[in-house]
Design an enzyme around this catalytic site. Sequence first.
Site, short mmCIF file in Angstrom:
data_model
loop_
_atom_site.label_atom_id
_atom_site.label_comp_id
_atom_site.label_asym_id
_atom_site.label_seq_id
_atom_site.Cartn_x
_atom_site.Cartn_y
_atom_site.Cartn_z
N SER A 123 1.05 -0.94 -0.02
CA SER A 123 -0.14 0.31 -0.09
C SER A 123 1.02 1.13 0.01
CB SER A 123 -0.84 0.19 0.92
OG SER A 123 -0.53 -0.51 2.22
N HIS A 144 -3.22 -3.74 -5.78
CA HIS A 144 -3.27 -2.81 -4.26
C HIS A 144 -5.04 -3.09 -4.47
CE1 HIS A 144 -3.68 0.59 -1.76
NE2 HIS A 144 -3.46 -0.61 -1.07
N GLU A 156 -6.74 -1.68 -7.31
CA GLU A 156 -5.99 -0.30 -8.38
C GLU A 156 -4.90 -1.45 -8.80
OE1 GLU A 156 -5.61 3.71 -5.49
OE2 GLU A 156 -4.69 2.21 -4.67
N ASN A 194 -4.99 6.99 -1.57
CA ASN A 194 -5.04 7.00 -0.92
C ASN A 194 -3.92 8.75 -0.81
OD1 ASN A 194 -5.41 5.12 0.65
ND2 ASN A 194 -3.48 3.91 0.75
N1 LIG Z 1 -4.37 -4.32 6.26
C1 LIG Z 1 -4.73 -3.32 5.20
O1 LIG Z 1 -5.63 -2.77 5.67
C2 LIG Z 1 -4.13 -3.50 3.71
C3 LIG Z 1 -4.76 -2.69 3.05
C4 LIG Z 1 -3.61 -2.67 1.80
C5 LIG Z 1 -2.70 -3.09 1.63
N2 LIG Z 1 -2.13 -3.58 2.47
C6 LIG Z 1 -0.92 -4.48 2.68
O2 LIG Z 1 -0.71 -5.89 2.25
C7 LIG Z 1 0.48 -6.46 2.77
C8 LIG Z 1 -0.25 -7.49 3.97
O3 LIG Z 1 -1.06 -6.87 4.81
P1 LIG Z 1 -1.51 -7.89 6.30
O4 LIG Z 1 -2.48 -6.57 6.93
O5 LIG Z 1 -2.27 -8.79 4.99
O6 LIG Z 1 -0.80 -7.75 6.85
P2 LIG Z 1 -0.60 -9.20 8.03
O7 LIG Z 1 0.21 -8.88 8.97
O8 LIG Z 1 -2.50 -9.84 8.25
O9 LIG Z 1 -0.41 -10.44 7.45
C9 LIG Z 1 0.74 -11.00 6.82
C10 LIG Z 1 1.26 -12.19 6.48
O10 LIG Z 1 2.59 -12.71 5.96
C11 LIG Z 1 3.14 -13.38 6.85
N3 LIG Z 1 4.83 -13.20 6.33
C12 LIG Z 1 5.15 -12.18 6.24
N4 LIG Z 1 5.70 -12.20 6.01
C13 LIG Z 1 6.33 -13.62 4.45
C14 LIG Z 1 7.35 -13.86 3.77
N5 LIG Z 1 8.35 -13.28 4.00
N6 LIG Z 1 6.88 -15.45 3.02
C15 LIG Z 1 5.98 -15.57 3.59
N7 LIG Z 1 5.16 -14.65 4.98
C16 LIG Z 1 5.12 -14.03 5.33
C17 LIG Z 1 3.34 -13.10 8.47
O11 LIG Z 1 2.99 -14.31 8.90
C18 LIG Z 1 1.48 -12.89 7.92
O12 LIG Z 1 0.87 -14.14 8.17
C19 LIG Z 1 0.73 -5.66 3.35
O13 LIG Z 1 1.50 -5.20 2.16
C20 LIG Z 1 -0.35 -4.31 3.41
O14 LIG Z 1 0.37 -3.00 3.67
C21 LIG Z 1 -2.67 -4.24 4.27
#
Ligand SMILES: NC(=O)c1ccc[n+]([C@@H]2O[C@H](COP(=O)([O-])OP(=O)(O)OC[C@H]3O[C@@H](n4cnc5c(N)ncnc54)[C@H](O)[C@@H]3O)[C@@H](O)[C@H]2O)c1
Length: 504
Positions: A123, A144, A156, A194
């Site tokens: 993001s 995204h 996106e 954003n």
């Molecule tokens: N949460 C939101 O609102 C949101 C919205 C849009 C984009 N994002 C993006 O999505 C991505 C994930 O966000 P999230 O909220 O789901 O995070 P989260 O913390 O809920 O989940 C991340 C997962 O990735 C796993 N992980 C970490 N490193 C890893 C690797 N090298 N290989 C395999 N698994 C791995 C972790 O164990 C965890 O289960 C981020 O880049 C975040 O910026 C999040």
Amino acid sequence: MVAQRAIERIAVVGAGAMGRGIAQLMAQCGCKVLVFDLDPAATTDALASVVKVWERLVEKGRMTAADAEAARARLSQADSLAGFADCDLVVEAIVERLDAKTALFCELEKIIAPDAILATNTSSLSVTEIAAACARPGCVAGLHFFNPVPLMKLVEIVAGERTDPPVIDALAALIERTGHRGVQVGDTPGFLVNHAGRAYTTEALKILAEGVAPPATIDAIVREAAGFRMGPFELLDLTSLDVSVPAMETIYRGFYQEPRLRPVELGRRRLAAGLLGRKTGEGFYNYSESGERLPADIPEEPAGALPDRTAVAGTGWAAERLRDWCARLGVDVVDPAPQTLTLVAPVGTDTTTECARFQTDPEWTIGVDVCFGLDSHRTLATSPATRPEAAGQALALACKDGVAAALVHDSAGLILQRIVALIVNLACDIAQQRIARPADIDAAVKLGLAYPHGPLEWGDAIGPALVLEILEGLVATTGDPRYRPSPWLSRRARLGLSLLRQEP
Ligand SMILES: NC(=O)c1ccc[n+]([C@@H]2O[C@H](COP(=O)([O-])OP(=O)(O)OC[C@H]3O[C@@H](n4cnc5c(N)ncnc54)[C@H](O)[C@@H]3O)[C@@H](O)[C@H]2O)c1
């Protein structure tokens, strides 16, 4: 450049909040989906929770049992990345760290086919920077999603500087299959949504920091006179300042201190104080243990009787609108005179400027927002010299027909003119920078930010010339370049064109 194949087999890496939603959506639309997480328990948990969602959808009659079973059969767990060899697309939703994402993509490139796509759900990181670490940057793009993925119908599709166009086409076709709305956006800070969202809460914070009105008053005006579902401070409390303040700062830095995106110091100060919002129970509002919002302190407004005489000062369309409004309220308008309630209609300017311009009695002058809210929630602004009696009379007048009104301190563009003109202007500048197509900007803002209108269609409805007049008034009154009109807006306003008009 490779010709892109259709996407049928998808791998999702990272089984957190986003990864599980992406896996659900992709399996629902007929793709085979493999899920991998460094933490195997996270993958197991994700698959179980997705299956539960499908069971609930079947119970509610929103999915057939056969569709749920078919989707479940398409979804499986991977024990390692090695299982991704025949995937058409890998979507990563792992931790938001550049080093982690580039290491993952470099490893995946050794496993997947040369024409398979690597998509990042980042993001805030640059897709181009992630791709630069890869051997085949043409196959890397951003996808995204918004949280929660199945309900937030927007995606996106981000083209990095080196992304091959067929990759974007293939991703667009995939998103169309899911039933979500895909918008193609450039790889600029905050992408589209954003970035476009920076005007609303940032300008509200600036209005608060200037002491114009308390959060509850600003929220009420914005909700009731402009139709937003949530006021800016309600929204900031929901998203939490530890998320929104860094997002504001990152995008501002990303655009090299563009004044239109300048954050407000008050946000960082409140973050330091731990006043994060709902998360900590204290924000712009306070919340009970069970999360209910406690009543806000609203300053007492001056009470007053209806004025014996009401004057309107000024010429032109804004003063005419004010005279019409007085006529609708059954008020006979007299010429401005000392000690007579005198209404002025600032457009981008403030009450003080209009008072000085028309030589009205400063103690009896009140500004009225004639651009927004005359039929819903009315905004009145005092000058620093306005007497409480005058303010009380103006409020009594504004509420005469039962419509709510708020009295605020002087502010260029009052409250809504500032906020709405900045939302429209920022969207115009996003169009000007060719970050996305005009129709996509409107669709994305409505779906991603739940604004009542797309900003460009809203600008058209208000009138591009009026939005330009408000911004020029704001620049003239404040001298602040954050309010300077985007060339996209000023050119279309001067030529009488729609803000949705794209050049061939
Ligand atoms: N949460 C939101 O609102 C949101 C919205 C849009 C984009 N994002 C993006 O999505 C991505 C994930 O966000 P999230 O909220 O789901 O995070 P989260 O913390 O809920 O989940 C991340 C997962 O990735 C796993 N992980 C970490 N490193 C890893 C690797 N090298 N290989 C395999 N698994 C791995 C972790 O164990 C965890 O289960 C981020 O880049 C975040 O910026 C999040």
